[in-house]
Design a protein around this motif. Structure first.
Motif, PDB file in Angstrom:
ATOM      1  N   LEU A  37     -52.498   4.099-109.083  1.00 51.05           N
ATOM      2  CA  LEU A  37     -51.586   4.168-107.947  1.00 51.05           C
ATOM      3  C   LEU A  37     -51.762   5.492-107.221  1.00 51.05           C
ATOM      4  CD1 LEU A  37     -48.383   2.675-109.597  1.00 51.05           C
ATOM      5  CD2 LEU A  37     -49.745   1.625-107.782  1.00 51.05           C
ATOM      6  N   PRO A  38     -51.568   5.508-105.911  1.00 48.94           N
ATOM      7  CA  PRO A  38     -51.664   6.758-105.163  1.00 48.94           C
ATOM      8  C   PRO A  38     -50.429   7.623-105.391  1.00 48.94           C
ATOM      9  CG  PRO A  38     -50.987   4.981-103.709  1.00 48.94           C
ATOM     10  CD  PRO A  38     -51.256   4.358-105.055  1.00 48.94           C
ATOM     11  N   ASP A  39     -50.519   8.877-105.007  1.00 48.44           N
ATOM     12  CA  ASP A  39     -49.352   9.746-105.053  1.00 48.44           C
ATOM     13  C   ASP A  39     -48.411   9.379-103.911  1.00 48.44           C
ATOM     14  OD1 ASP A  39     -50.244  11.174-107.245  1.00 48.44           O
ATOM     15  OD2 ASP A  39     -51.272  12.671-106.028  1.00 48.44           O
ATOM     16  N   LEU A  40     -47.113   9.581-104.145  1.00 44.54           N
ATOM     17  CA  LEU A  40     -46.099   9.243-103.142  1.00 44.54           C
ATOM     18  C   LEU A  40     -45.716  10.456-102.297  1.00 44.54           C
ATOM     19  CD1 LEU A  40     -43.480   6.956-104.964  1.00 44.54           C
ATOM     20  CD2 LEU A  40     -44.968   6.328-103.057  1.00 44.54           C
ATOM     21  N   ILE A  41     -45.574  10.226-101.010  1.00 35.47           N
ATOM     22  CA  ILE A  41     -45.024  11.223-100.095  1.00 35.47           C
ATOM     23  C   ILE A  41     -43.645  10.741 -99.655  1.00 35.47           C
ATOM     24  CG2 ILE A  41     -45.286  12.453 -97.912  1.00 35.47           C
ATOM     25  CD1 ILE A  41     -48.284  11.839 -98.026  1.00 35.47           C
ATOM     26  N   ALA A  42     -42.643  11.610 -99.771  1.00 39.14           N
ATOM     27  CA  ALA A  42     -41.307  11.287 -99.257  1.00 39.14           C
ATOM     28  C   ALA A  42     -41.308  11.542 -97.754  1.00 39.14           C
ATOM     29  CB  ALA A  42     -40.249  12.133 -99.955  1.00 39.14           C
ATOM     30  N   GLN A  43     -41.451  10.466 -96.995  1.00 39.23           N
ATOM     31  CA  GLN A  43     -41.620  10.548 -95.543  1.00 39.23           C
ATOM     32  C   GLN A  43     -40.272  10.831 -94.870  1.00 39.23           C
ATOM     33  OE1 GLN A  43     -43.875   7.207 -94.122  1.00 39.23           O
ATOM     34  NE2 GLN A  43     -43.500   7.642 -91.976  1.00 39.23           N
ATOM     35  N   ARG A  44     -40.187  12.022 -94.267  1.00 44.57           N
ATOM     36  CA  ARG A  44     -38.933  12.514 -93.678  1.00 44.57           C
ATOM     37  C   ARG A  44     -37.851  12.681 -94.741  1.00 44.57           C
ATOM     38  NH1 ARG A  44     -39.166   8.588 -88.291  1.00 44.57           N
ATOM     39  NH2 ARG A  44     -41.253   9.249 -87.655  1.00 44.57           N
TER      40      ARG A  44
ATOM     41  N   ALA B 196     -35.346   9.320 -96.695  1.00 45.16           N
ATOM     42  CA  ALA B 196     -34.778   8.914 -95.408  1.00 45.16           C
ATOM     43  C   ALA B 196     -34.098   7.559 -95.445  1.00 45.16           C
ATOM     44  CB  ALA B 196     -35.877   8.910 -94.344  1.00 45.16           C
ATOM     45  N   GLU B 197     -34.203   6.841 -96.549  1.00 41.43           N
ATOM     46  CA  GLU B 197     -33.475   5.580 -96.655  1.00 41.43           C
ATOM     47  C   GLU B 197     -31.998   5.833 -96.949  1.00 41.43           C
ATOM     48  OE1 GLU B 197     -34.678   1.380 -98.400  1.00 41.43           O
ATOM     49  OE2 GLU B 197     -34.169   2.758-100.028  1.00 41.43           O
ATOM     50  N   GLU B 198     -31.707   6.926 -97.646  1.00 42.06           N
ATOM     51  CA  GLU B 198     -30.342   7.180 -98.096  1.00 42.06           C
ATOM     52  C   GLU B 198     -29.620   8.278 -97.319  1.00 42.06           C
ATOM     53  OE1 GLU B 198     -30.284   7.715-102.345  1.00 42.06           O
ATOM     54  OE2 GLU B 198     -31.781   6.167-102.661  1.00 42.06           O
ATOM     55  N   TYR B 199     -30.378   9.079 -96.579  1.00 40.30           N
ATOM     56  CA  TYR B 199     -29.792  10.177 -95.793  1.00 40.30           C
ATOM     57  C   TYR B 199     -30.440  10.201 -94.415  1.00 40.30           C
ATOM     58  CZ  TYR B 199     -28.074  11.957-100.274  1.00 40.30           C
ATOM     59  OH  TYR B 199     -27.444  12.093-101.491  1.00 40.30           O
TER      60      TYR B 199
ATOM     61  N   ARG C 140     -58.472   0.642-101.737  1.00 41.68           N
ATOM     62  CA  ARG C 140     -59.312   0.831-100.550  1.00 41.68           C
ATOM     63  C   ARG C 140     -59.665   2.300-100.321  1.00 41.68           C
ATOM     64  NH1 ARG C 140     -56.479  -2.129 -95.638  1.00 41.68           N
ATOM     65  NH2 ARG C 140     -58.454  -1.497 -94.669  1.00 41.68           N
ATOM     66  N   GLY C 141     -59.090   3.192-101.144  1.00 43.19           N
ATOM     67  CA  GLY C 141     -59.468   4.591-101.028  1.00 43.19           C
ATOM     68  C   GLY C 141     -58.353   5.548-100.659  1.00 43.19           C
ATOM     69  N   ALA C 142     -57.127   5.059-100.551  1.00 40.17           N
ATOM     70  CA  ALA C 142     -56.003   5.940-100.212  1.00 40.17           C
ATOM     71  C   ALA C 142     -55.592   6.766-101.420  1.00 40.17           C
ATOM     72  CB  ALA C 142     -54.814   5.127 -99.707  1.00 40.17           C
ATOM     73  N   ARG C 143     -55.471   8.065-101.238  1.00 38.80           N
ATOM     74  CA  ARG C 143     -55.030   8.952-102.315  1.00 38.80           C
ATOM     75  C   ARG C 143     -53.522   9.150-102.301  1.00 38.80           C
ATOM     76  NH1 ARG C 143     -59.119  12.493-103.948  1.00 38.80           N
ATOM     77  NH2 ARG C 143     -57.587  13.333-105.421  1.00 38.80           N
ATOM     78  N   LEU C 144     -52.913   8.970-101.121  1.00 40.23           N
ATOM     79  CA  LEU C 144     -51.472   9.141-100.985  1.00 40.23           C
ATOM     80  C   LEU C 144     -50.915   8.052-100.084  1.00 40.23           C
ATOM     81  CD1 LEU C 144     -52.767  12.364-100.280  1.00 40.23           C
ATOM     82  CD2 LEU C 144     -50.508  12.790-101.225  1.00 40.23           C
ATOM     83  N   VAL C 145     -49.653   7.692-100.311  1.00 42.33           N
ATOM     84  CA  VAL C 145     -48.927   6.811 -99.398  1.00 42.33           C
ATOM     85  C   VAL C 145     -47.561   7.432 -99.130  1.00 42.33           C
ATOM     86  CG1 VAL C 145     -50.120   4.703-100.124  1.00 42.33           C
ATOM     87  CG2 VAL C 145     -47.996   5.381-101.267  1.00 42.33           C
ATOM     88  N   ALA C 146     -47.114   7.283 -97.909  1.00 41.03           N
ATOM     89  CA  ALA C 146     -45.826   7.850 -97.519  1.00 41.03           C
ATOM     90  C   ALA C 146     -44.816   6.733 -97.313  1.00 41.03           C
ATOM     91  CB  ALA C 146     -45.974   8.661 -96.229  1.00 41.03           C
ATOM     92  N   THR C 147     -43.588   6.981 -97.770  1.00 40.13           N
ATOM     93  CA  THR C 147     -42.534   5.979 -97.641  1.00 40.13           C
ATOM     94  C   THR C 147     -41.210   6.635 -97.316  1.00 40.13           C
ATOM     95  OG1 THR C 147     -41.375   4.158 -98.766  1.00 40.13           O
ATOM     96  CG2 THR C 147     -42.055   6.035-100.139  1.00 40.13           C
ATOM     97  N   THR C 148     -40.421   5.964 -96.479  1.00 41.83           N
ATOM     98  CA  THR C 148     -39.058   6.428 -96.218  1.00 41.83           C
ATOM     99  C   THR C 148     -38.101   5.897 -97.285  1.00 41.83           C
ATOM    100  OG1 THR C 148     -38.697   4.551 -94.731  1.00 41.83           O
ATOM    101  CG2 THR C 148     -39.412   6.623 -93.715  1.00 41.83           C
ATOM    102  N   ALA C 149     -38.540   4.864 -98.011  1.00 39.98           N
ATOM    103  CA  ALA C 149     -37.720   4.285 -99.089  1.00 39.98           C
ATOM    104  C   ALA C 149     -38.158   4.894-100.419  1.00 39.98           C
ATOM    105  CB  ALA C 149     -37.861   2.773 -99.106  1.00 39.98           C
TER     106      ALA C 149
END
Length: 254
Positions: free
Chosen positions: A10-17, A20-23, A232-241
């Protein structure tokens, strides 16, 4: 889905903004919540106020975030400091005591978590109003205490080039289109990171362009999507949730 894809790390997670789902997005509570949940990567957006103060905002207009139909870029920091960032359409009156954070406040928070990487997006609206030199220099100056933790990113390719010219910050280019032309520009720029909205990746099977950069895919909302992107080659993914996706990552761990 093939077995090889299921076995992809799995890629590393980025907390996008932030969380942002809860605040309200891009606020100190959103960032603190993400860090409290263990985020090792966060991303937030930066605009400049009329008196050239870098602040955390995605939209130049305050309507969505505050209900006030005014441009933040035409307001001074003392004026912005009086505004409540409550995201009324999403949260109604739940968060009426949260203000617009300065970039300096975010730096103070990030500095207490030295293992965290911050992706700091330079917004096009401020670049148009104040010019790349003013915006980039102001942001770089404020970020100095956490320079080694930061990646300066933008959808504006010229701004990314400018960061490279005047500073030692790592850089990332956010693609506006996933095209052959963008691939050629990426090869010329050779950024540390390439970022792209998931919805632009219409061919769901093709490998992402190979290069010395790391891929970070934005607006990812599930573990399944993250796993497919990793294959597909992504090292990170960003999510607001952030809490939701983090829970999915943990609950499906081998």
């Amino acid at each position: 889905m093939s077995a090889s894809r299921l076995l992809s790390p799995l890629p590393d997670l980025i907390a996008q903004r932030g969380n942002a789902e809860e605040y309200p997005e891009n606020t100190l509570p959103a960032l603190r919540s993400a860090l409290d949940l263990g985020a090792r990567h966060v991303a937030f957006d930066v605009q400049l106020s009329a008196d050239r103060q870098p602040v955390l905002l995605n939209d130049a207009n305050l309507k969505r975030m505050t209900g006030l139909d005014r441009s933040a870029l035409a307001m001074t920091w003392p004026q912005l400091a009086e505004v409540s960032v409550s995201e009324p359409d999403r949260f109604q009156q739940k968060y009426t005591d949260i203000g617009v954070p300065t970039l300096a406040q975010a730096v103070s928070l990030i500095g207490t978590h030295p293992a965290v990487t911050a992706f700091v997006e330079i917004k096009r609206a401020s670049l148009r109003v104040f010019g790349a030199d003013v915006v980039v220099r102001k942001i770089c100056e404020v970020l100095k205490p956490v320079v080694r933790q930061c990646v300066l990113v933008s959808r504006d390719l010229a701004a990314v080039h400018h960061v490279r010219q005047i500073s030692s910050y790592r850089v990332g280019w956010i693609l506006s289109e996933y095209s052959n032309l963008s691939a050629l520009k990426s090869e010329a720029l050779v950024p540390d990171y390439l970022l792209c909205d998931q919805e632009l990746l219409t061919d769901t099977s093709a490998q992402l362009w190979r290069g010395p950069w790391r891929w970070a895919i934005l607006n990812v909302s599930s573990r399944e999507a993250a796993a497919q992107l990793a294959a597909r080659g992504a090292r990170l993914v960003a999510t607001t949730a952030y809490r939701k996706v983090l829970r999915e990552f943990k609950s499906n761990a081998p």
